[in-house]
Design an enzyme around this catalytic site. Sequence first.
Site, PDB file in Angstrom:
ATOM      1  CD  GLN A  57     -32.555   2.769  35.289  1.00 15.51           C
ATOM      2  OE1 GLN A  57     -32.174   2.493  36.422  1.00 15.51           O
ATOM      3  NE2 GLN A  57     -31.755   3.276  34.388  1.00 15.51           N
ATOM      4  N   GLY A  58     -36.479  -1.254  33.852  1.00 16.46           N
ATOM      5  CA  GLY A  58     -36.611  -2.704  33.751  1.00 16.46           C
ATOM      6  C   GLY A  58     -35.575  -3.285  32.823  1.00 16.46           C
ATOM      7  CE1 TYR A  59     -32.778  -0.105  31.380  1.00 13.84           C
ATOM      8  CE2 TYR A  59     -30.880   0.085  32.837  1.00 13.84           C
ATOM      9  CZ  TYR A  59     -31.796   0.654  31.979  1.00 13.84           C
ATOM     10  OH  TYR A  59     -31.697   1.986  31.728  1.00 13.84           O
ATOM     11  CB  SER A  60     -31.754  -7.027  36.213  1.00 16.17           C
ATOM     12  OG  SER A  60     -30.782  -6.036  36.293  1.00 16.17           O
ATOM     13  CB  SER A 118     -34.758   0.404  42.168  1.00 14.11           C
ATOM     14  OG  SER A 118     -33.636  -0.389  42.408  1.00 14.11           O
ATOM     15  CD  GLU A 129     -26.448   8.042  36.890  1.00 13.80           C
ATOM     16  OE1 GLU A 129     -26.906   8.574  37.901  1.00 13.80           O
ATOM     17  OE2 GLU A 129     -25.974   6.895  36.863  1.00 13.80           O
ATOM     18  CD  GLU A 141     -17.027  -8.819  41.682  1.00 16.83           C
ATOM     19  OE1 GLU A 141     -18.183  -8.399  41.516  1.00 16.83           O
ATOM     20  OE2 GLU A 141     -16.487  -8.857  42.813  1.00 16.83           O
TER      21      GLU A 141
HETATM   22  C1  LIG Z   1     -29.878  -2.325  45.218  1.00 12.16           C
HETATM   23  C2  LIG Z   1     -30.048  -2.791  43.810  1.00 12.16           C
HETATM   24  C3  LIG Z   1     -30.870  -2.094  42.962  1.00 12.16           C
HETATM   25  C4  LIG Z   1     -31.060  -2.521  41.649  1.00 12.16           C
HETATM   26  N1  LIG Z   1     -31.925  -1.832  40.836  1.00 12.16           N
HETATM   27  C5  LIG Z   1     -32.162  -2.272  39.583  1.00 12.16           C
HETATM   28  C6  LIG Z   1     -33.116  -1.638  38.747  1.00 12.16           C
HETATM   29  O1  LIG Z   1     -33.751  -0.669  39.144  1.00 12.16           O
HETATM   30  N2  LIG Z   1     -33.342  -2.126  37.528  1.00 12.16           N
HETATM   31  C7  LIG Z   1     -32.660  -3.204  37.043  1.00 12.16           C
HETATM   32  O2  LIG Z   1     -32.889  -3.578  35.919  1.00 12.16           O
HETATM   33  N3  LIG Z   1     -31.739  -3.851  37.815  1.00 12.16           N
HETATM   34  C8  LIG Z   1     -31.485  -3.407  39.065  1.00 12.16           C
HETATM   35  N4  LIG Z   1     -30.570  -4.061  39.857  1.00 12.16           N
HETATM   36  C9  LIG Z   1     -29.929  -5.249  39.339  1.00 12.16           C
HETATM   37  C10 LIG Z   1     -28.435  -5.095  39.083  1.00 12.16           C
HETATM   38  O3  LIG Z   1     -28.214  -4.326  37.945  1.00 12.16           O
HETATM   39  C11 LIG Z   1     -27.873  -6.512  38.962  1.00 12.16           C
HETATM   40  O4  LIG Z   1     -28.012  -7.137  40.208  1.00 12.16           O
HETATM   41  C12 LIG Z   1     -26.411  -6.524  38.593  1.00 12.16           C
HETATM   42  O5  LIG Z   1     -26.213  -6.039  37.298  1.00 12.16           O
HETATM   43  C13 LIG Z   1     -25.805  -7.923  38.731  1.00 12.16           C
HETATM   44  O6  LIG Z   1     -26.576  -8.886  38.108  1.00 12.16           O
HETATM   45  P1  LIG Z   1     -26.977 -10.224  38.869  1.00 12.16           P
HETATM   46  O7  LIG Z   1     -27.633  -9.816  40.130  1.00 12.16           O
HETATM   47  O8  LIG Z   1     -27.737 -11.063  37.948  1.00 12.16           O
HETATM   48  O9  LIG Z   1     -25.643 -10.916  39.244  1.00 12.16           O
HETATM   49  P2  LIG Z   1     -24.687 -11.832  38.262  1.00 12.16           P
HETATM   50  O10 LIG Z   1     -24.537 -11.097  37.008  1.00 12.16           O
HETATM   51  O11 LIG Z   1     -25.305 -13.175  38.212  1.00 12.16           O
HETATM   52  O12 LIG Z   1     -23.417 -11.815  39.082  1.00 12.16           O
HETATM   53  C14 LIG Z   1     -23.082 -12.735  40.130  1.00 12.16           C
HETATM   54  C15 LIG Z   1     -21.613 -12.597  40.444  1.00 12.16           C
HETATM   55  O13 LIG Z   1     -20.854 -12.910  39.274  1.00 12.16           O
HETATM   56  C16 LIG Z   1     -20.004 -11.868  38.938  1.00 12.16           C
HETATM   57  N5  LIG Z   1     -19.873 -11.746  37.494  1.00 12.16           N
HETATM   58  C17 LIG Z   1     -20.836 -11.717  36.560  1.00 12.16           C
HETATM   59  N6  LIG Z   1     -20.325 -11.507  35.347  1.00 12.16           N
HETATM   60  C18 LIG Z   1     -19.002 -11.379  35.514  1.00 12.16           C
HETATM   61  C19 LIG Z   1     -17.909 -11.145  34.633  1.00 12.16           C
HETATM   62  N7  LIG Z   1     -18.069 -10.941  33.326  1.00 12.16           N
HETATM   63  N8  LIG Z   1     -16.683 -11.056  35.174  1.00 12.16           N
HETATM   64  C20 LIG Z   1     -16.487 -11.227  36.513  1.00 12.16           C
HETATM   65  N9  LIG Z   1     -17.458 -11.474  37.373  1.00 12.16           N
HETATM   66  C21 LIG Z   1     -18.702 -11.536  36.880  1.00 12.16           C
HETATM   67  C22 LIG Z   1     -20.665 -10.634  39.519  1.00 12.16           C
HETATM   68  O14 LIG Z   1     -19.748  -9.587  39.716  1.00 12.16           O
HETATM   69  C23 LIG Z   1     -21.233 -11.169  40.805  1.00 12.16           C
HETATM   70  O15 LIG Z   1     -20.243 -11.170  41.787  1.00 12.16           O
HETATM   71  C24 LIG Z   1     -30.389  -3.657  41.181  1.00 12.16           C
HETATM   72  C25 LIG Z   1     -29.538  -4.353  42.039  1.00 12.16           C
HETATM   73  C26 LIG Z   1     -29.371  -3.939  43.340  1.00 12.16           C
HETATM   74  C27 LIG Z   1     -28.476  -4.709  44.230  1.00 12.16           C
END
Ligand SMILES: Cc1cc2nc3c(=O)[nH]c(=O)nc-3n(C[C@H](O)[C@H](O)[C@H](O)COP(=O)(O)OP(=O)(O)OC[C@H]3O[C@@H](n4cnc5c(N)ncnc54)[C@H](O)[C@@H]3O)c2cc1C
Lengths: 398, 376
Positions: free
Chosen positions: A130-133, A165, A249, A379
């Site tokens: 999945q390519g989202y982030s 992932s 899911e 969060e």
């Molecule tokens: C093991 C693992 C597997 C993953 N696999 C995939 C994948 O296959 N495909 C994919 O696309 N992504 C994947 N991800 C990415 C994952 O979806 C993101 O890491 C996640 O959505 C958080 O985004 P970020 O890392 O940019 O953190 P940020 O969004 O930058 O968050 C940083 C901190 O700020 C907090 N924060 C952010 N926004 C808010 C808000 N509105 N209110 C309160 N707090 C907030 C967060 O909770 C966190 O504590 C994976 C991540 C992990 C750890």
Amino acid sequence: MEFTISKKEEAFREELKTWLSENLPYGWMEGKREIPTTKEEYSKFLRDWQRTLYEGGWAGIAWPKEYGGRNATIMEEIIYHQEMVRVKAPPLINYIGIHMVGPTLIRSGSEQQKQKYIQNILTGEEVWCQGYSEPNAGSDLSAIQTNATKDGDCWIINGQKVWTSYGHLADRCFLLARTNNHPEKKHKGITAFLLDMKQSGVETKPILQMDGNQEFNELYLTDAIAHDADIIGEVDEGWKVMIELMLHERVGIGAELFSLEMRFNEMVEIAKEHHVNEKPLLEDRFVRQKMAEFYARYRGSLLNYYRNLTNTLKKGHPGPESSIDKLLVSELNKEMASFMITIQGHHGVLWKENAPVDTVWQDEFLASFGQTIGGGTSEVQRNTIGERVLGLPKDRGR
Amino acid sequence: MDFALNEEQEMFREYLRKYLNDVGQTKVARNFIKGDLQGFLDIHSGLTDLGCTSINISEEYGGLGLSSLDLVPFFEEIGRSLLPGVYLETMAFAVPLLELYGTTEQKENYLPQIASGSKKITLAWLEPNKSFNPDEVECSAEINGDSLIINGVKTLVSGGDIADIYILLVRTGEEVEEGLSLVLVDHSEEIKRNNLKCVDESKHLAELKFNSLAVPINQVVGPINQGWSLLQEGLLYLNAALSSQMVGGMDRVVEMSTEYAKIREQFGQPIGRFQAIKHRIVDMKLELETARSLSYYANWTLENSSDDRAAAIYSARSFAAEAYIRSASQNIQIHGGIGFTEEIDCHLYLKRARYFENYLGSSQDYNEQVALALAW
Ligand SMILES: Cc1cc2nc3c(=O)[nH]c(=O)nc-3n(C[C@H](O)[C@H](O)[C@H](O)COP(=O)(O)OP(=O)(O)OC[C@H]3O[C@@H](n4cnc5c(N)ncnc54)[C@H](O)[C@@H]3O)c2cc1C
């Protein structure tokens, strides 16, 4: 109120149990559960496992029969997860394909897309990611910048994804890219592509995780090409497709919960066997108290899950309460693993082959941090529960 | 798989909710605090009319013949309205013990009167400066012909002044546990009753002094000297119901916080938009739902005589007790200045939570019970 399962479900469980005992990789049931570590061997091992599942009729069991599934009921799916956890089955390399992309294709894909992808998802021939982030779009997914521009019947895609992932093993990617700019409504103008990973415009770079594994990746898209036929849903309407994809899911965090239950039981066994000052750890007052608290919390999470499941069974689809399950289980998992290390004393710092009890706990502790971030951070789950379950006012800007 | 209360149970909850809404929910407790006992007794007869006091009494003694899960809506709703009274001790201790171990005469004598609302029973266990341990029970009952002669003091007796009957834990023999008996004692002028002030003013506590009180020996519940094990059985029922009662209180606490966070505005927005508030309420909600699931299951295990009932019930109790204090405390903080006033109900829930915290044992005691039940 009843927790019984029907004769038919019991028969389903027995059938699966028998099948597993005969088909798990060699030595697995006896405890020799080793997965090769080099990328090629790892991938082959897990693909072979999925092929075995497929051939036995145990891949994509919730899918409709005409697509190669079993039309399994929700309860059968639950049983399936319970049994897989019980035998500590190898991970499903095409989890994303089977649980998310496949069902979405079956519901909303074109005939041609179904022809092209469905079978290969089941067999494990084509692994999906999945390519989202992106570097600048995590929790706020609508901020994605990767863009796709139309050129004849082609789309030229440029940008960067991150934390993908299985990206390094994947053949296909369910990719979100921007096809239009609506600064006011950022989730508009996003399109969902079924992207071929095996092309020169796609490059993955594995990222080393804090637990020592390399499961997620940076994904660079440089003039990567997709065709009109690779779009799922409408152009600019990919957000809807992604929401739909998540709804598939239907058993939620069942598998994680059953693993948590198993780990709790293992924790009890270790605390019985492990002696400190010639007394089993479990006789220590502090340990007993904490373990009794964990007992209440893991049982409570499991029972919550069953209560939400009862709702799902009545309504046919999960409600926003499933966020409660995810949040409870991922946070509890982290605390339990942490506690297991605490009670090992200073020996708890020993790792890998030197770990005092089972290296699983050190690994689990480190891995548990991924669970409270991936799939929506704790969060963000709290926001969802606050807003969608309790009806509290929405965060500004969303 | 069906883990939910059934339709009749949910419907019963609605009736009760409506009835308690109509009488002003916590207004009853508030008036009771001001000394209005009659107001409470009126509600008591209203609840009796709705069938609340006959739920788990068998039909031959004028009850509805239902079971523990059917008590859940009742206990949740009275927990929500902080109703005074001794429902816990009557419906979830005395009734199951009488049903299980009472003689025909005892059943005929007491069960119909409980069902009709005319008799309320409470439990008298603790003694001044003593713990809940069996070796600390000194209040004695000496056998004298057909009578027991009771001497001693019981304290912190819940609802001591509104109960008509006490179930007394008394020493009838030497053995630590197998020298204890449970005996039904009707209140009379001969018992010196002294009311004690309680932080939770909607709860009345009493000290009872027995000075050579003669009680017929056939008032002993179950075999003589088996009181301790009967008590353990009764505590399962009581704690399962107590966990539901605490869930009811927590449910209201989460609701109060949620409602207030939606309407109170500061910095130009509802405070529920601030995550410091929102996330706190969500955490309260998580604990509420966990406690609710545990309490449903606890009551289910009783109804189904499940092997894990002790672990299920005691973990439900200690989890709910701890969670109730946490959420009732947060509720005050979320309300700001007004939360610190007497006028708003927040403090009433906190005080009730504290009242239950150590009632008939602490969370640590019950955690230890969980450990023992799991053969740890
Ligand atoms: C093991 C693992 C597997 C993953 N696999 C995939 C994948 O296959 N495909 C994919 O696309 N992504 C994947 N991800 C990415 C994952 O979806 C993101 O890491 C996640 O959505 C958080 O985004 P970020 O890392 O940019 O953190 P940020 O969004 O930058 O968050 C940083 C901190 O700020 C907090 N924060 C952010 N926004 C808010 C808000 N509105 N209110 C309160 N707090 C907030 C967060 O909770 C966190 O504590 C994976 C991540 C992990 C750890």
